[in-house]
Design an enzyme around this catalytic site. Sequence first.
Site, PDB file in Angstrom:
ATOM      1  N   SER A 100     -27.214  46.114 -42.956  1.00  0.00           N
ATOM      2  CA  SER A 100     -26.730  45.663 -41.663  1.00  0.00           C
ATOM      3  C   SER A 100     -25.214  45.515 -41.664  1.00  0.00           C
ATOM      4  O   SER A 100     -24.620  45.092 -42.652  1.00  0.00           O
ATOM      5  CB  SER A 100     -27.378  44.323 -41.304  1.00  0.00           C
ATOM      6  OG  SER A 100     -26.818  43.799 -40.121  1.00  0.00           O
ATOM      7  N   HIS A 108     -37.348  45.411 -32.855  1.00  0.00           N
ATOM      8  CA  HIS A 108     -36.567  44.419 -33.587  1.00  0.00           C
ATOM      9  C   HIS A 108     -37.440  43.282 -34.099  1.00  0.00           C
ATOM     10  O   HIS A 108     -37.073  42.112 -34.084  1.00  0.00           O
ATOM     11  CB  HIS A 108     -35.433  43.863 -32.717  1.00  0.00           C
ATOM     12  CG  HIS A 108     -34.175  43.582 -33.480  1.00  0.00           C
ATOM     13  ND1 HIS A 108     -33.266  44.566 -33.807  1.00  0.00           N
ATOM     14  CD2 HIS A 108     -33.664  42.442 -34.009  1.00  0.00           C
ATOM     15  CE1 HIS A 108     -32.257  44.039 -34.490  1.00  0.00           C
ATOM     16  NE2 HIS A 108     -32.475  42.754 -34.632  1.00  0.00           N
ATOM     17  N   TYR A 151     -23.978  48.358 -35.028  1.00  0.00           N
ATOM     18  CA  TYR A 151     -24.186  47.848 -33.675  1.00  0.00           C
ATOM     19  C   TYR A 151     -23.054  48.361 -32.794  1.00  0.00           C
ATOM     20  O   TYR A 151     -21.931  48.568 -33.265  1.00  0.00           O
ATOM     21  CB  TYR A 151     -24.196  46.319 -33.651  1.00  0.00           C
ATOM     22  CG  TYR A 151     -25.459  45.696 -34.183  1.00  0.00           C
ATOM     23  CD1 TYR A 151     -26.659  45.836 -33.510  1.00  0.00           C
ATOM     24  CD2 TYR A 151     -25.455  44.959 -35.364  1.00  0.00           C
ATOM     25  CE1 TYR A 151     -27.832  45.273 -33.987  1.00  0.00           C
ATOM     26  CE2 TYR A 151     -26.614  44.388 -35.857  1.00  0.00           C
ATOM     27  CZ  TYR A 151     -27.798  44.544 -35.163  1.00  0.00           C
ATOM     28  OH  TYR A 151     -28.954  43.989 -35.654  1.00  0.00           O
ATOM     29  N   GLN A 155     -25.871  50.418 -41.140  1.00  0.00           N
ATOM     30  CA  GLN A 155     -26.350  50.173 -39.781  1.00  0.00           C
ATOM     31  C   GLN A 155     -25.186  49.743 -38.883  1.00  0.00           C
ATOM     32  O   GLN A 155     -24.349  48.928 -39.272  1.00  0.00           O
ATOM     33  CB  GLN A 155     -27.432  49.094 -39.811  1.00  0.00           C
ATOM     34  CG  GLN A 155     -27.988  48.715 -38.473  1.00  0.00           C
ATOM     35  CD  GLN A 155     -27.247  47.546 -37.862  1.00  0.00           C
ATOM     36  OE1 GLN A 155     -26.570  46.796 -38.548  1.00  0.00           O
ATOM     37  NE2 GLN A 155     -27.361  47.387 -36.571  1.00  0.00           N
ATOM     38  N   THR A 179     -28.493  50.786 -34.132  1.00  0.00           N
ATOM     39  CA  THR A 179     -29.533  49.876 -33.658  1.00  0.00           C
ATOM     40  C   THR A 179     -29.334  49.568 -32.182  1.00  0.00           C
ATOM     41  O   THR A 179     -28.308  49.000 -31.798  1.00  0.00           O
ATOM     42  CB  THR A 179     -29.525  48.566 -34.464  1.00  0.00           C
ATOM     43  OG1 THR A 179     -29.893  48.853 -35.813  1.00  0.00           O
ATOM     44  CG2 THR A 179     -30.514  47.562 -33.891  1.00  0.00           C
ATOM     45  N   LYS A 216     -32.414  53.594 -33.972  1.00  0.00           N
ATOM     46  CA  LYS A 216     -33.450  52.575 -34.108  1.00  0.00           C
ATOM     47  C   LYS A 216     -33.669  51.856 -32.782  1.00  0.00           C
ATOM     48  O   LYS A 216     -32.721  51.335 -32.193  1.00  0.00           O
ATOM     49  CB  LYS A 216     -33.051  51.573 -35.196  1.00  0.00           C
ATOM     50  CG  LYS A 216     -34.057  50.466 -35.470  1.00  0.00           C
ATOM     51  CD  LYS A 216     -33.598  49.629 -36.665  1.00  0.00           C
ATOM     52  CE  LYS A 216     -34.555  48.492 -36.959  1.00  0.00           C
ATOM     53  NZ  LYS A 216     -34.470  47.422 -35.940  1.00  0.00           N
TER      54      LYS A 216
END
Length: 390
Positions: free
Chosen positions: A108, A278, A130, A128, A156, A254
């Site tokens: 993350s 999630h 955002y 990952q 994500t 995702k």
Amino acid sequence: MSITWFESIAEAQRRAKKRLPASVYSALIAGSEKGLTLQDNLAAYDELRFAPRTAGLPGERDLSTSVLGRDVALPVLISPTGVQAVHPDGEVAVARAAAARGTSMGLSSFASKPVEEVVAANPNTYFQVYWTGSRDDILQRLDRARSAGAVGIILTLDWSFSHSRDWGSPHIPDKLTLRELIRFAPEGMMHPRWLLAYARTKKLPDLSVPNMAEPGTPVPSFFGAYGQWMQTAPPSWEDVSWLRKQWDGPFLLKGVYRVDEARRAVDAGVSAISVSNHGGNNLDGTPATIRALPAVAEAVGNEVEVLLDGGIRRGSDVVKALALGARAVLIGRAYLWGLAAGGQAGVENVLDVLRNGIDSTLLALGHRSVHDLSRDDLIVPEGFERRIGA
């Protein structure tokens, strides 16, 4: 057999609950609002039944596959989760465990350990992302992940703001100030083993997110980064296409749930999609991911790899997902419970539990390989599937 070994994910969860302070543990199990989606993520697997075989069962089974062009020893990958303060070693311990068991690590951008340390622990690491800040901010994070050696990225999009939980949200401080330490002391004293693990490192649980730091600036706190994410407009499909062009390696999107959006993801050029909600921490009232999986896999499974995230607690759950069209699954809470229960060894234990469950289920179904699985291995009740946006 070591007394520290556990034989089920349920036992890992029980040990995590016993070891962790209540507020830390509750952050791991919570879903949004009433928890309908969280509950359905688990309950849906119980509705699926197997069609086993009796004679001619294979003496050996092959669990290996490839995901995004990389070989893995079993069809289970580590899903990226935020600050892993359940154990001092956090994401580095998880990465080492995944490497030891021959699978991939998702890291993350809100992790507590820097991408450089995690990639060093597991070269098969996906970073990952955002959609947070400006495009330049995002490019800076991609450049850092690329320089660190990340093999791919995960965008994500299955996390929008959920404003409440019916049972209440745990108190999570922005920083561990003296006041917060005093407030947290009773919980910590009731869980001395967890506290001792941090005492040995001579460090407090770290709530900062180093992978969100811009060059030459202080490392932001989790809530500082979270605040920036909340103030950033969500991406459009044009933004997804733009981001895809910025990364020339594997690209996993995702959070795809609908058939029409799965097709748009293909048009955007992604390498793979994950059917995910999630872990029930997004819009409550959406169906379990395993219910939405078959329609998505049928629509785009010949064009991109389709993965599933949500509700995996047993090796037999993995088999059900593969039989309905998933290339592999990603796990979240399961490995966090293992991490809390035993650090790196606990995560390895969780992966071993899933491996053993996949293997024994394959045996009973009469298959030599995970690639032999199909819908014919399941009894799917009428009305089980949800064809969303078809």
